[in-house]
Design a protein around this motif. Structure first.
Motif, mmCIF file in Angstrom:
data_model
loop_
_atom_site.group_PDB
_atom_site.id
_atom_site.type_symbol
_atom_site.label_atom_id
_atom_site.label_comp_id
_atom_site.label_asym_id
_atom_site.label_seq_id
_atom_site.Cartn_x
_atom_site.Cartn_y
_atom_site.Cartn_z
ATOM 1 N N TRP A 37 -54.454 -25.012 0.909
ATOM 2 C CA TRP A 37 -53.909 -23.652 1.010
ATOM 3 C C TRP A 37 -54.963 -22.659 1.514
ATOM 4 O O TRP A 37 -54.632 -21.544 1.921
ATOM 5 C CB TRP A 37 -53.367 -23.191 -0.348
ATOM 6 C CG TRP A 37 -54.352 -23.376 -1.477
ATOM 7 C CD1 TRP A 37 -54.496 -24.467 -2.274
ATOM 8 C CD2 TRP A 37 -55.327 -22.413 -1.927
ATOM 9 N NE1 TRP A 37 -55.504 -24.269 -3.181
ATOM 10 C CE2 TRP A 37 -56.025 -23.009 -2.999
ATOM 11 C CE3 TRP A 37 -55.670 -21.119 -1.535
ATOM 12 C CZ2 TRP A 37 -57.055 -22.361 -3.681
ATOM 13 C CZ3 TRP A 37 -56.688 -20.470 -2.214
ATOM 14 C CH2 TRP A 37 -57.358 -21.089 -3.272
ATOM 15 N N LYS A 38 -56.236 -23.073 1.490
ATOM 16 C CA LYS A 38 -57.305 -22.222 2.024
ATOM 17 C C LYS A 38 -57.351 -22.412 3.540
ATOM 18 O O LYS A 38 -57.799 -23.449 4.032
ATOM 19 C CB LYS A 38 -58.657 -22.585 1.421
ATOM 20 C CG LYS A 38 -58.791 -22.271 -0.056
ATOM 21 C CD LYS A 38 -60.215 -22.587 -0.526
ATOM 22 C CE LYS A 38 -60.420 -22.209 -1.978
ATOM 23 N NZ LYS A 38 -61.803 -22.504 -2.426
ATOM 24 N N LYS A 39 -56.872 -21.419 4.276
ATOM 25 C CA LYS A 39 -56.781 -21.519 5.730
ATOM 26 C C LYS A 39 -57.471 -20.354 6.419
ATOM 27 O O LYS A 39 -57.635 -19.283 5.842
ATOM 28 C CB LYS A 39 -55.314 -21.577 6.159
ATOM 29 C CG LYS A 39 -54.565 -22.795 5.632
ATOM 30 C CD LYS A 39 -53.137 -22.839 6.152
ATOM 31 C CE LYS A 39 -52.412 -24.083 5.651
ATOM 32 N NZ LYS A 39 -51.030 -24.185 6.167
ATOM 33 N N TYR A 81 -70.956 -24.324 3.652
ATOM 34 C CA TYR A 81 -70.459 -24.322 5.023
ATOM 35 C C TYR A 81 -69.217 -25.202 5.103
ATOM 36 O O TYR A 81 -69.149 -26.275 4.505
ATOM 37 C CB TYR A 81 -71.555 -24.842 5.946
ATOM 38 C CG TYR A 81 -71.222 -24.827 7.411
ATOM 39 C CD1 TYR A 81 -71.393 -23.671 8.167
ATOM 40 C CD2 TYR A 81 -70.760 -25.971 8.058
ATOM 41 C CE1 TYR A 81 -71.107 -23.663 9.527
ATOM 42 C CE2 TYR A 81 -70.467 -25.972 9.404
ATOM 43 C CZ TYR A 81 -70.646 -24.804 10.135
ATOM 44 O OH TYR A 81 -70.355 -24.800 11.468
ATOM 45 N N TYR A 82 -68.241 -24.760 5.873
ATOM 46 C CA TYR A 82 -66.973 -25.483 5.949
ATOM 47 C C TYR A 82 -67.064 -26.677 6.903
ATOM 48 O O TYR A 82 -67.458 -26.533 8.068
ATOM 49 C CB TYR A 82 -65.854 -24.553 6.413
ATOM 50 C CG TYR A 82 -65.554 -23.433 5.443
ATOM 51 C CD1 TYR A 82 -65.010 -23.714 4.195
ATOM 52 C CD2 TYR A 82 -65.836 -22.108 5.772
ATOM 53 C CE1 TYR A 82 -64.750 -22.693 3.296
ATOM 54 C CE2 TYR A 82 -65.573 -21.079 4.879
ATOM 55 C CZ TYR A 82 -65.031 -21.377 3.637
ATOM 56 O OH TYR A 82 -64.778 -20.369 2.744
ATOM 57 N N ILE A 130 -57.706 -23.670 10.882
ATOM 58 C CA ILE A 130 -58.467 -24.676 10.153
ATOM 59 C C ILE A 130 -58.194 -24.493 8.661
ATOM 60 O O ILE A 130 -57.843 -23.402 8.213
ATOM 61 C CB ILE A 130 -59.980 -24.589 10.447
ATOM 62 C CG1 ILE A 130 -60.529 -23.195 10.115
ATOM 63 C CG2 ILE A 130 -60.252 -24.924 11.905
ATOM 64 C CD1 ILE A 130 -62.049 -23.078 10.288
ATOM 65 N N PHE A 131 -58.364 -25.593 7.908
ATOM 66 C CA PHE A 131 -58.051 -25.513 6.479
ATOM 67 C C PHE A 131 -58.981 -26.426 5.696
ATOM 68 O O PHE A 131 -59.520 -27.405 6.213
ATOM 69 C CB PHE A 131 -56.591 -25.890 6.218
ATOM 70 C CG PHE A 131 -56.225 -27.288 6.654
ATOM 71 C CD1 PHE A 131 -56.315 -28.358 5.774
ATOM 72 C CD2 PHE A 131 -55.793 -27.527 7.952
ATOM 73 C CE1 PHE A 131 -55.988 -29.642 6.171
ATOM 74 C CE2 PHE A 131 -55.458 -28.812 8.370
ATOM 75 C CZ PHE A 131 -55.555 -29.873 7.472
ATOM 76 N N ASP A 132 -59.166 -26.083 4.427
ATOM 77 C CA ASP A 132 -59.987 -26.885 3.531
ATOM 78 C C ASP A 132 -59.278 -28.218 3.285
ATOM 79 O O ASP A 132 -58.109 -28.237 2.893
ATOM 80 C CB ASP A 132 -60.187 -26.135 2.209
ATOM 81 C CG ASP A 132 -61.178 -26.823 1.289
ATOM 82 O OD1 ASP A 132 -60.878 -27.964 0.860
ATOM 83 O OD2 ASP A 132 -62.223 -26.228 0.977
#
Length: 480
Positions: A402-404, A459-460, A395-397
């Motif tokens: 690049w935030k994974k 929270y993502y 999962i990624f932002d």
């Protein structure tokens, strides 16, 4: 309870657009709308979905009376064939929603509606007002309940609510959010949320003396006596007269008082003094209840300062969510179907990035840590995507790609459940008690970092690769 037909509780533009769809031949065009929100009230870490039961009742009863159609005819802007169409109007579409009591986060669908254009447009206002109001109150109530650290909180706000429905359904939402009782009698009658209450200052003032007021009340309610002790002076008269009434009325009957309530003054200081006096008189089991313009911050500070309070009654700042009284849910078109049934994604674009929508008919998956069952992230996907928890998932932002994070040992839950299918309700409504219990279990899946009041962890809410691609293709296509 009133004579309003809530089918007419809609913004007028929903009717003008409906008329436009009708005369332009688009009335049967299948469309998809998402109801979601963009910002958590009070800068909190999560919100609590609430209001679905009232939406189910509303959708089930959608119809126009003859007087409604005559009123619309009097506006002299609607096509006569459209008005004839409204005579047999009812909802024929599909609805998915997260169950009431579910913890929810910004930019993910709370409700998805799939229906012909006129129907999906007409229901906008009522869906939003139900979700916006009750979700706001449930979320605020839960903040207050968490601040009380296990002490009971009762909702006391009916007289300060913004109308009858706000009082009734606000109390219901407060109970789902964690309150243990309400002052609103009809909410108990309709939903089974425990209504409680004792006396107001007027009871005490009605008698020649405070003692006579307390004595009479103890005689009337010997099994459930709670006395309001701040009409004149808590320490000099209220508590002494309460103790006297307990001794002279209840003790000879072998009964014990339930409590005393303090509704004004420095409650932290007064509760400490009152606790000492009650204990010395042999009433260590007599509870102290605090009320008077309380909220989560005041309650938190009172407990930190050592207040001897066993429970709280919270009114105006709960029932109106005074600190941030607008939830801000929105209802946006996300897809439409061609004649062959192909789903075409739709996007709203704005220079204000937060207002750019997530397009397409979607699912919302919640991902949990398999070991401790804590929620890790939510993942929005296309409607036909399936998450296989036996396989590795990256999962990624969606903004900072690049935030994974790679998930390997996780569980998956599809949050959106079917509510209506082809206009027929297919959902069994849980009881009020079941919703409240479910809500508490939901909150227990959150990490402490998300539930704190100050600077909670974000929270993502991520997009699947396929959905991210669709969104960015639409942004590129429209020159963004």
């Amino acid at each position: 309870m009133n004579s309003f037909n809530y089918t007419m509780l809609c913004d007028f533009y929903e009717l003008t657009m409906g008329n436009g769809y009708f005369v332009s031949g688009m009335k049967d065009k299948i469309s998809y709308f998402d109801l979601f929100f963009r910002k958590i009230p009070d800068n909190g870490g999560f919100a609590i979905a609430c209001g679905l039961e009232q939406i189910i009742d509303y959708i089930s009863e959608l119809h126009f009376y003859e007087e409604d159609i005559e009123f619309l005819r009097s506006k002299k802007i609607f096509d006569e064939n459209f008005l004839e169409f409204l005579k047999d109007f009812h909802f024929t579409g599909d609805i998915w929603a997260v169950p009431e009591g579910t913890v929810i986060f910004p930019n993910e669908p709370i409700i998805t509606v799939r229906a012909p254009a006129i129907e999906v447009q007409l229901v906008e206002t009522y869906l939003l007002l139900c979700i916006n109001h009750q979700t706001l109150i449930a979320t605020k109530a839960n903040r207050i309940v968490r601040a009380a650290q296990g002490r009971a909180v009762s909702e006391f706000g009916s007289r300060r609510a913004h109308g009858g429905d706000a009082a009734i359904f606000g109390a219901r939402a407060a109970g789902i959010g964690g309150c243990s009782g309400t002052a609103c009698t009809i909410t108990d009658q309709k939903f089974g949320f425990n209504a409680t209450g004792t006396m107001a200052h007027s009871w005490v003032q009605m008698f020649d003396s405070e003692y006579e007021a307390f004595k009479t009340y103890c005689e009337c309610y010997s099994d459930s006596a709670v006395l309001l002790v701040d009409t004149y002076n808590v320490i000099k008269s209220g508590i002494p007269n309460a103790i006297k009434a307990f001794n002279e009325v209840l003790k000879p009957l072998g009964k014990r008082p339930l409590g005393v309530r303090i509704d004004s003054g420095d409650i932290t200081y007064l509760s400490k003094k009152a606790r000492k006096m009650l204990d010395e008189a042999g009433y260590s089991d007599c509870k102290i209840i605090a009320s008077n313009s309380l909220d989560e911050y005041i309650i938190r500070d009172m407990i930190f300062q050592g207040a001897k309070v066993d429970s709280f009654g919270v009114g105006e700042r709960l029932i109106t969510a005074k600190s941030e009284p607008v939830f801000g849910g929105v209802y946006k078109l996300v897809a439409a179907e061609n004649d062959d049934g192909t789903i075409i994604p739709k996007i709203k674009i704005s220079e204000n990035v937060i207002k750019i929508t997530n397009p397409h008919f979607k699912k919302v998956y919640r991902l949990y840590d398999k070991e401790n069952h804590k929620a890790i992230a939510d993942l929005l996907t296309l409607h036909d995507e399936v998450i296989d928890s036996s396989k590795e998932l990256v999962i990624f932002d969606p903004q900072y790609t690049w935030k994974k994070k790679t998930l390997t040992d996780f569980e998956v839950r599809d949050l959106l459940v079917p509510i209506f299918k082809d206009g027929r309700c297919v959902y069994k409504k849980p009881t009020f008690a079941e919703i409240a219990d479910y809500c508490q279990k939901e909150i227990n899946t959150l990490w402490d970092e998300i539930t704190r009041f100050e600077n909670p962890h974000t929270y993502y809410v991520d997009l699947s690769q396929k959905l991210w691609n669709v969104k960015n293709e639409l942004l590129s296509k429209n020159g963004q």
